[in-house]
Design an enzyme around this catalytic site. Structure first.
Site, mmCIF file in Angstrom:
data_model
loop_
_atom_site.group_PDB
_atom_site.id
_atom_site.type_symbol
_atom_site.label_atom_id
_atom_site.label_comp_id
_atom_site.label_asym_id
_atom_site.label_seq_id
_atom_site.Cartn_x
_atom_site.Cartn_y
_atom_site.Cartn_z
ATOM 1 N N MET A 94 -35.679 -13.077 -14.155
ATOM 2 C CA MET A 94 -35.699 -14.448 -14.669
ATOM 3 C C MET A 94 -34.888 -14.576 -15.963
ATOM 4 S SD MET A 94 -37.249 -15.652 -12.150
ATOM 5 C CE MET A 94 -37.934 -17.294 -12.376
ATOM 6 N N HIS A 113 -33.444 -16.896 -4.154
ATOM 7 C CA HIS A 113 -33.935 -18.102 -4.834
ATOM 8 C C HIS A 113 -34.887 -18.831 -3.881
ATOM 9 C CE1 HIS A 113 -33.904 -21.493 -7.575
ATOM 10 N NE2 HIS A 113 -33.729 -22.267 -6.526
HETATM 11 C C1 GAR Z 1 -39.474 -14.920 -5.778
HETATM 12 O O1 GAR Z 1 -40.141 -15.979 -5.136
HETATM 13 C C2 GAR Z 1 -38.027 -15.286 -6.009
HETATM 14 O O2 GAR Z 1 -37.487 -16.081 -5.005
HETATM 15 C C3 GAR Z 1 -38.120 -16.056 -7.300
HETATM 16 O O3 GAR Z 1 -39.069 -15.369 -8.060
HETATM 17 C C4 GAR Z 1 -39.998 -14.722 -7.198
HETATM 18 C C5 GAR Z 1 -40.075 -13.273 -7.580
HETATM 19 O O4 GAR Z 1 -41.120 -12.622 -6.914
HETATM 20 N N1 GAR Z 1 -36.860 -16.087 -7.945
HETATM 21 C C6 GAR Z 1 -36.417 -17.113 -8.672
HETATM 22 O O5 GAR Z 1 -37.091 -18.103 -8.896
HETATM 23 C C7 GAR Z 1 -35.025 -16.953 -9.235
HETATM 24 N N2 GAR Z 1 -34.514 -18.194 -9.721
HETATM 25 P P1 GAR Z 1 -41.208 -11.025 -6.929
HETATM 26 O O6 GAR Z 1 -41.073 -10.591 -8.393
HETATM 27 O O7 GAR Z 1 -42.593 -10.738 -6.414
HETATM 28 O O8 GAR Z 1 -40.119 -10.501 -6.066
#
Ligand code: GAR
Length: 194
Positions: A94, A113
């Site tokens: 992030m 995303h």
């Molecule tokens: C996921 O849902 C991904 O798509 C999102 O964060 C989450 C991470 O989950 N990414 C974003 O929002 C990027 N802009 P994780 O840490 O359990 O993989």
């Protein structure tokens, strides 16, 4: 050996899905591909102990230790490049990346995303999709370019938005699909570049 470096900030469930699929499908033996390191910018990322439990090498590089975005990105690049990766995978990382960082990894930097891009770039994608009355939502794996959540689309998964959905319920439905989509997209990257 072709190295993957995975960057995380949070729970790391996509990282784990990629690692488990790599193991199950024997990517090392079949494609000569391995996950060389999982790097987090947050000490409290749940994904760090999770990666360790999966036998992966982990590294911590807190962005708060750096005075500017440019300084952090330069340090991160140096860390990543120690592994000479073929592919850098953003998995819930992030951070907004500087153009210099993105340029450096052009063509070998991908992100997932939680929306059907080009709709709903940025944050809060689930509630925004619900508020707009979308009937479907989903996730997108894309090449990373200097513009946030833009870049060529590599793979997408679609889920229904159900009546009465909350952001949490929709997020969980999408995340389940992310765990199938992202490992497939990483494998396809290496199949294409083989
Ligand atoms: C996921 O849902 C991904 O798509 C999102 O964060 C989450 C991470 O989950 N990414 C974003 O929002 C990027 N802009 P994780 O840490 O359990 O993989």
């Amino acid at each position: 050996m072709k190295n993957i470096v995975i960057l995380i900030s949070g729970s790391g469930s996509n990282m784990a899905a990629i690692a488990q699929t790599a193991h199950k499908e024997a990517w090392r033996e079949k494609f000569g591909v391995r996950i060389a390191a999982v790097i987090s910018n947050r000490a409290d990322a749940q994904g760090l102990p999770l990666a360790k439990s999966l036998g992966l090498a982990t590294e911590l590089l807190p962005h708060r230790d750096f005075a500017s975005r440019e300084a952090f990105d330069a340090a991160l690049m140096a860390r990543i490049d120690l592994h000479a990766p073929q592919l850098v995978v953003l998995a819930g990382f992030m951070r907004i990346l500087t153009p210099g960082f993105v340029q450096h990894y052009a063509g070998r930097l991908i992100n997932i995303h939680p929306s059907l891009l080009p709709a709903f770039t940025g944050l809060d994608t689930y509630q925004r999709a619900i508020d707009m009355g979308c009937k479907v939502a989903g996730a997108t794996v894309h090449q990373v370019t200097a513009e946030l959540d833009h870049g060529a689309i590599l793979a997408q998964a679609v889920v229904p938005v159900l009546p009465g959905d909350t952001a949490g319920a929709l997020a969980a439905r999408i995340l389940t699909q992310e765990h199938l989509l992202y490992p497939q997209a990483v494998r396809s990257f290496f199949e294409r570049s083989a």
